[in-house]
Design an enzyme around this catalytic site. Structure first.
Site, PDB file in Angstrom:
ATOM      1  N   CYS A   1     -16.641   1.247  -0.482  1.00 35.15           N
ATOM      2  CA  CYS A   1     -15.261   0.376  -0.260  1.00 35.15           C
ATOM      3  C   CYS A   1     -14.976   0.520   1.405  1.00 35.15           C
ATOM      4  O   CYS A   1     -14.279  -0.395   2.020  1.00 35.15           O
ATOM      5  CB  CYS A   1     -14.166   1.010  -0.912  1.00 35.15           C
ATOM      6  SG  CYS A   1     -13.724   2.865  -0.807  1.00 35.15           S
TER       7      CYS A   1
ATOM      8  N   GLN B   1      -9.713  -4.084  -3.874  1.00 36.30           N
ATOM      9  CA  GLN B   1     -11.101  -3.553  -3.822  1.00 36.30           C
ATOM     10  C   GLN B   1     -12.060  -3.633  -5.059  1.00 36.30           C
ATOM     11  O   GLN B   1     -13.037  -4.295  -4.852  1.00 36.30           O
ATOM     12  CB  GLN B   1     -11.082  -1.946  -3.771  1.00 36.30           C
ATOM     13  CG  GLN B   1     -12.276  -1.535  -3.298  1.00 36.30           C
ATOM     14  CD  GLN B   1     -12.870  -1.909  -2.049  1.00 36.30           C
ATOM     15  OE1 GLN B   1     -11.917  -1.813  -0.888  1.00 36.30           O
ATOM     16  NE2 GLN B   1     -14.026  -2.467  -1.791  1.00 36.30           N
TER      17      GLN B   1
ATOM     18  N   ASP C   1     -17.607   6.628  -2.463  1.00 35.16           N
ATOM     19  CA  ASP C   1     -16.326   6.643  -1.619  1.00 35.16           C
ATOM     20  C   ASP C   1     -15.898   7.910  -0.903  1.00 35.16           C
ATOM     21  O   ASP C   1     -16.789   8.835  -1.204  1.00 35.16           O
ATOM     22  CB  ASP C   1     -15.136   6.220  -2.599  1.00 35.16           C
ATOM     23  CG  ASP C   1     -13.804   6.155  -1.803  1.00 35.16           C
ATOM     24  OD1 ASP C   1     -13.573   6.063  -0.626  1.00 35.16           O
ATOM     25  OD2 ASP C   1     -12.726   6.051  -2.490  1.00 35.16           O
TER      26      ASP C   1
ATOM     27  N   HIS D   1      -7.051   0.921  -6.947  1.00 32.66           N
ATOM     28  CA  HIS D   1      -7.212  -0.205  -6.003  1.00 32.66           C
ATOM     29  C   HIS D   1      -7.676  -1.473  -6.559  1.00 32.66           C
ATOM     30  O   HIS D   1      -8.758  -1.579  -6.149  1.00 32.66           O
ATOM     31  CB  HIS D   1      -8.065   0.469  -4.745  1.00 32.66           C
ATOM     32  CG  HIS D   1      -8.263  -0.083  -3.380  1.00 32.66           C
ATOM     33  ND1 HIS D   1      -7.309  -1.347  -3.245  1.00 32.66           N
ATOM     34  CD2 HIS D   1      -8.791   0.207  -2.242  1.00 32.66           C
ATOM     35  CE1 HIS D   1      -7.701  -1.486  -1.801  1.00 32.66           C
ATOM     36  NE2 HIS D   1      -8.332  -0.665  -1.381  1.00 32.66           N
TER      37      HIS D   1
ATOM     38  N   ARG E   1     -13.519  -9.000   0.162  1.00 28.87           N
ATOM     39  CA  ARG E   1     -12.087  -8.709   0.201  1.00 28.87           C
ATOM     40  C   ARG E   1     -11.375  -9.839   0.433  1.00 28.87           C
ATOM     41  O   ARG E   1     -10.223 -10.206  -0.393  1.00 28.87           O
ATOM     42  CB  ARG E   1     -11.682  -7.603   1.099  1.00 28.87           C
ATOM     43  CG  ARG E   1     -12.270  -6.238   0.786  1.00 28.87           C
ATOM     44  CD  ARG E   1     -11.723  -5.627  -0.412  1.00 28.87           C
ATOM     45  NE  ARG E   1     -10.300  -5.404  -0.704  1.00 28.87           N
ATOM     46  CZ  ARG E   1      -9.587  -4.558   0.066  1.00 28.87           C
ATOM     47  NH1 ARG E   1     -10.253  -3.262   0.388  1.00 28.87           N
ATOM     48  NH2 ARG E   1      -8.349  -4.293  -0.065  1.00 28.87           N
TER      49      ARG E   1
ATOM     50  N   ARG F   1       0.773  -1.097   0.165  1.00 35.87           N
ATOM     51  CA  ARG F   1      -0.075   0.034  -0.059  1.00 35.87           C
ATOM     52  C   ARG F   1       0.984   1.091   0.057  1.00 35.87           C
ATOM     53  O   ARG F   1       1.486   1.209   1.132  1.00 35.87           O
ATOM     54  CB  ARG F   1      -1.051  -0.080   1.200  1.00 35.87           C
ATOM     55  CG  ARG F   1      -1.606   1.416   1.503  1.00 35.87           C
ATOM     56  CD  ARG F   1      -2.648   1.208   2.474  1.00 35.87           C
ATOM     57  NE  ARG F   1      -3.810   0.405   1.774  1.00 35.87           N
ATOM     58  CZ  ARG F   1      -5.231   0.517   2.549  1.00 35.87           C
ATOM     59  NH1 ARG F   1      -5.505   1.169   3.257  1.00 35.87           N
ATOM     60  NH2 ARG F   1      -5.958   0.060   1.471  1.00 35.87           N
TER      61      ARG F   1
END
Ligand code: CP
Ligand code: NVA
Length: 310
Positions: free
Chosen positions: A265, A132, A225, A129, A293, A102
């Site tokens: 998310c 995701q 988001d 991402h 996930r 990340r």
């Protein structure tokens, strides 16, 4: 055989995404039963930003696949500060069999992939991402059976990691996607063009608009988001002002398909990008989405590091 990475969602083909979703469904059905797919293998988690879902789902997923996980917090590796991205990638490759990263910048996760001899998985960068988006596609598929003739409406900051990976992922699987953003927050042009090219092959329609009402009308999925992504905290006041008409609320949701689902998310900010009534209401599938996930990433780990198919 050349190693593979997951840096951008389009690193996987439509067929590979189909296979990953199918393995993820089957893993979900097995409810976390432990396997030996990653036995004897270690995975490093290099995180420059905080995380709940990504860290925990990877750690638990790696354990469930029989592997070992080493978490490195933002103070430890200090990518590009304590040592270069190349040195980090080459050193970790001597210890571990895979890296989940990340990073603050997309260039850093690309750099790790370039210099590592082991697979690198993007666990969120400023541009994409992909993990995701795979979990999101799994969730849409689970709720509606397939992607054909479905529309996902993303409302809010289009120029962010989650929106970008969703655009490309939707285009790859043939899911229509409408994006509603204020003018200066439209998705990255190169990503939109790439999504449009990919959409030609699958028949998906991509629409970028300035109107949440236009985007949400008839949509099967409404997606939100945060208005303020990690690293943008200094812009909070300005962003909240700019995005005030881009909140997902009951009035907006009335325009959607009657059995629409609401997705986010997470982490969420109730009263900002979404009202409490929507995110905690009967259309919300946010915790199924969060759970997915785990299943989607286990399928990715099997594909990149393990034996692949179920
Ligand atoms: N959605 C997501 O990536 O959550 P975390 O930041 O908690 O990992
Ligand atoms: N766009 C958000 C996603 C968090 C999972 C961020 O980058 O902070």
């Amino acid at each position: 055989m050349k190693k593979r990475d997951l840096i951008n969602i389009e690193d996987f083909s439509e067929k590979e995404i189909g296979e990953i979703l199918s393995v993820a469904r089957s893993l979900k059905w097995k409810k976390g039963r432990r396997s030996q797919e990653l036995a004897g293998k270690s995975v490093a988690l290099v995180f420059q930003k905080p995380s709940n879902r990504t860290r925990v789902s990877f750690e638990v997923g790696i354990w469930q696949l029989g592997g070992n996980c080493v978490y490195l917090n933002p103070q430890e590796i200090q990518l590009g500060v304590r040592e270069t991205v190349a040195d980090v990638a080459k050193t970790l490759s001597r210890f571990v069999d895979g890296i989940v990263a990340r990073t603050n910048t997309h260039e850093d996760v690309e750099g790790l992939a370039r210099f590592a001899s082991v697979p690198v998985i993007n666990g969120l960068s400023d541009l994409q991402h992909p993990c995701q988006a795979l979990a999101d596609l799994l969730t849409v598929q689970e709720k509606f059976k397939n992607f054909k003739d479905l529309t996902l409406a993303y409302v809010g900051d289009g120029n962010n990691n989650v929106c970008h990976s969703l655009l490309l992922g939707a285009a790859l699987v043939g899911l229509n996607m409408n994006v509603a953003t204020p003018g200066d927050y439209a998705p990255n042009k190169t990503i939109v063009q790439k999504a449009q090219r990919l959409a030609k092959a699958t028949g998906a329609k991509i629409l970028c608009s300035g109107s949440p009402q236009e985007a949400v009308s008839g949509a099967h999925v409404i997606y939100a988001d945060t208005f303020v992504s990690m690293g943008q905290e200094a812009e909070t006041a300005a962003r909240l002002k700019t995005f005030k008409d881009f909140q997902v609320n009951e009035q907006l949701a009335k325009l959607a398909y009657k059995n629409y689902v609401f997705m986010h998310c997470l982490p969420a900010h109730r009263g900002q990008e979404v009202t409490e009534a929507i995110i905690d209401g009967k259309h919300s599938v946010i915790f199924d989405q969060a759970e997915n996930r785990l299943h989607a990433q286990k399928a990715v780990l099997k594909f990149l590091l393990g034996k692949g198919k179920e």
